[in-house]
Design a protein around this motif. Structure first.
Motif, mmCIF file in Angstrom:
data_model
loop_
_atom_site.group_PDB
_atom_site.id
_atom_site.type_symbol
_atom_site.label_atom_id
_atom_site.label_comp_id
_atom_site.label_asym_id
_atom_site.label_seq_id
_atom_site.Cartn_x
_atom_site.Cartn_y
_atom_site.Cartn_z
ATOM 1 N N PRO A 41 24.392 32.641 22.649
ATOM 2 C CA PRO A 41 25.570 33.060 23.419
ATOM 3 C C PRO A 41 26.713 32.055 23.272
ATOM 4 C CG PRO A 41 23.905 32.161 24.877
ATOM 5 C CD PRO A 41 23.291 32.232 23.502
ATOM 6 N N GLU A 42 27.928 32.559 23.339
ATOM 7 C CA GLU A 42 29.105 31.698 23.300
ATOM 8 C C GLU A 42 29.481 31.307 24.719
ATOM 9 O OE1 GLU A 42 32.441 32.987 21.020
ATOM 10 O OE2 GLU A 42 31.149 34.143 19.682
ATOM 11 N N LYS A 43 29.998 30.117 24.874
ATOM 12 C CA LYS A 43 30.448 29.661 26.191
ATOM 13 C C LYS A 43 31.884 30.133 26.398
ATOM 14 C CE LYS A 43 27.353 25.838 26.456
ATOM 15 N NZ LYS A 43 26.949 24.844 27.348
ATOM 16 N N ALA A 44 32.163 30.640 27.583
ATOM 17 C CA ALA A 44 33.511 31.118 27.904
ATOM 18 C C ALA A 44 34.414 29.918 28.176
ATOM 19 C CB ALA A 44 33.466 32.023 29.124
ATOM 20 N N LEU A 49 38.845 32.716 30.768
ATOM 21 C CA LEU A 49 38.513 33.147 32.129
ATOM 22 C C LEU A 49 39.757 33.313 32.991
ATOM 23 C CD1 LEU A 49 35.366 30.982 32.825
ATOM 24 C CD2 LEU A 49 35.450 33.426 32.322
ATOM 25 N N GLU A 50 40.784 32.482 32.777
ATOM 26 C CA GLU A 50 42.014 32.581 33.564
ATOM 27 C C GLU A 50 42.736 33.898 33.345
ATOM 28 O OE1 GLU A 50 44.278 29.214 32.329
ATOM 29 O OE2 GLU A 50 43.539 27.965 33.963
ATOM 30 N N GLU A 51 42.622 34.477 32.154
ATOM 31 C CA GLU A 51 43.379 35.678 31.794
ATOM 32 C C GLU A 51 42.679 36.984 32.159
ATOM 33 O OE1 GLU A 51 46.509 35.732 30.730
ATOM 34 O OE2 GLU A 51 46.413 33.568 31.101
ATOM 35 N N ILE A 52 41.479 36.918 32.669
ATOM 36 C CA ILE A 52 40.742 38.134 33.022
ATOM 37 C C ILE A 52 41.382 38.778 34.248
ATOM 38 C CG2 ILE A 52 38.524 39.019 33.855
ATOM 39 C CD1 ILE A 52 37.191 36.847 32.200
ATOM 40 N N GLU A 53 41.561 40.091 34.183
ATOM 41 C CA GLU A 53 42.113 40.828 35.324
ATOM 42 C C GLU A 53 40.980 41.259 36.248
ATOM 43 O OE1 GLU A 53 44.689 44.023 34.354
ATOM 44 O OE2 GLU A 53 46.192 42.712 33.474
ATOM 45 N N LEU A 54 41.146 40.972 37.516
ATOM 46 C CA LEU A 54 40.153 41.333 38.529
ATOM 47 C C LEU A 54 40.737 42.380 39.456
ATOM 48 C CD1 LEU A 54 38.944 37.749 39.465
ATOM 49 C CD2 LEU A 54 37.886 39.333 37.864
ATOM 50 N N LYS A 55 39.861 43.239 40.003
ATOM 51 C CA LYS A 55 40.279 44.263 40.972
ATOM 52 C C LYS A 55 39.475 44.066 42.246
ATOM 53 C CE LYS A 55 41.284 47.725 37.475
ATOM 54 N NZ LYS A 55 40.920 49.033 36.945
ATOM 55 N N THR A 56 40.120 44.255 43.378
ATOM 56 C CA THR A 56 39.427 44.146 44.654
ATOM 57 C C THR A 56 38.617 45.416 44.904
ATOM 58 O OG1 THR A 56 41.314 45.043 45.828
ATOM 59 C CG2 THR A 56 41.200 42.649 45.636
ATOM 60 N N THR A 63 45.162 44.218 41.882
ATOM 61 C CA THR A 63 44.778 43.619 40.615
ATOM 62 C C THR A 63 45.466 42.263 40.492
ATOM 63 O OG1 THR A 63 44.607 45.814 39.631
ATOM 64 C CG2 THR A 63 44.741 43.971 38.121
ATOM 65 N N PHE A 64 44.698 41.264 40.060
ATOM 66 C CA PHE A 64 45.255 39.926 39.880
ATOM 67 C C PHE A 64 44.490 39.207 38.786
ATOM 68 C CE2 PHE A 64 42.058 39.876 43.140
ATOM 69 C CZ PHE A 64 41.298 38.761 42.852
ATOM 70 N N LYS A 65 45.065 38.142 38.280
ATOM 71 C CA LYS A 65 44.422 37.326 37.245
ATOM 72 C C LYS A 65 43.402 36.402 37.898
ATOM 73 C CE LYS A 65 47.025 38.479 33.653
ATOM 74 N NZ LYS A 65 46.566 38.998 32.437
ATOM 75 N N ALA A 66 42.343 36.136 37.195
ATOM 76 C CA ALA A 66 41.275 35.297 37.744
ATOM 77 C C ALA A 66 41.751 33.871 37.989
ATOM 78 C CB ALA A 66 40.080 35.298 36.800
ATOM 79 N N GLY A 67 42.748 33.415 37.261
ATOM 80 C CA GLY A 67 43.263 32.058 37.453
ATOM 81 C C GLY A 67 43.820 31.829 38.846
ATOM 82 N N GLU A 68 44.228 32.897 39.535
ATOM 83 C CA GLU A 68 44.743 32.764 40.900
ATOM 84 C C GLU A 68 43.656 32.307 41.875
ATOM 85 O OE1 GLU A 68 46.854 36.195 42.325
ATOM 86 O OE2 GLU A 68 47.634 36.619 40.324
ATOM 87 N N LEU A 69 42.400 32.535 41.540
ATOM 88 C CA LEU A 69 41.308 32.171 42.447
ATOM 89 C C LEU A 69 41.195 30.666 42.624
ATOM 90 C CD1 LEU A 69 38.458 34.587 41.327
ATOM 91 C CD2 LEU A 69 39.767 34.684 43.432
ATOM 92 N N ALA A 75 36.675 27.099 42.688
ATOM 93 C CA ALA A 75 35.977 28.380 42.648
ATOM 94 C C ALA A 75 34.740 28.253 41.767
ATOM 95 C CB ALA A 75 36.890 29.472 42.100
ATOM 96 N N VAL A 76 33.723 28.995 42.106
ATOM 97 C CA VAL A 76 32.528 29.079 41.275
ATOM 98 C C VAL A 76 32.649 30.351 40.456
ATOM 99 C CG1 VAL A 76 30.033 29.300 41.266
ATOM 100 C CG2 VAL A 76 31.140 27.869 42.958
ATOM 101 N N ILE A 77 32.485 30.241 39.145
ATOM 102 C CA ILE A 77 32.707 31.366 38.251
ATOM 103 C C ILE A 77 31.408 31.709 37.552
ATOM 104 C CG2 ILE A 77 33.970 32.185 36.254
ATOM 105 C CD1 ILE A 77 36.049 30.011 36.964
ATOM 106 N N MET A 78 31.105 32.977 37.510
ATOM 107 C CA MET A 78 29.972 33.464 36.737
ATOM 108 C C MET A 78 30.487 34.591 35.865
ATOM 109 S SD MET A 78 26.280 34.924 37.923
ATOM 110 C CE MET A 78 26.716 36.617 38.231
ATOM 111 N N ALA A 79 30.393 34.427 34.562
ATOM 112 C CA ALA A 79 30.830 35.457 33.634
ATOM 113 C C ALA A 79 29.614 36.214 33.135
ATOM 114 C CB ALA A 79 31.581 34.838 32.466
#
Length: 84
Positions: A41-44, A49-56, A63-69, A75-79
């Motif tokens: 696997p490749e590491k993200a 990760l900052e550019e991923i769009e998230l939806k509530t 909708t917002f960018k993950a970098g806002e978190l 923040a703890v991130i799991m991809a």
């Protein structure tokens, strides 16, 4: 006399089938329990990760960018990569 030669052919065929089944079983066990033949696997990266769009999940979707978190707080991130 031909009956005896038929038994020899039958015995040789049974050995071949038995060894083939044993080889298939060993191969199946190795493939099921190891990751020898899987790609690594490749590491993200953080930039990715900052550019991923998230939806509530709320009824009012936002909708917002993950970098806002983690701009103001950590923040703890799991991809997780989903198939397809």
């Amino acid at each position: 006399m031909s009956f005896l030669s038929d038994i020899g052919l039958f015995t040789m065929g049974m050995w071949s089938v038995g060894l083939g089944a044993l080889g298939a079983a060993v191969t199946g066990i190795v493939l099921a329990n190891t990751d020898l033949f899987l790609s690594k696997p490749e590491k993200a990266t953080l930039e990715f990760l900052e550019e991923i769009e998230l939806k509530t999940l709320e009824p009012e979707q936002r909708t917002f960018k993950a970098g806002e978190l983690w701009k103001k707080n950590g923040a703890v991130i799991m991809a997780v990569r989903r198939p397809g």
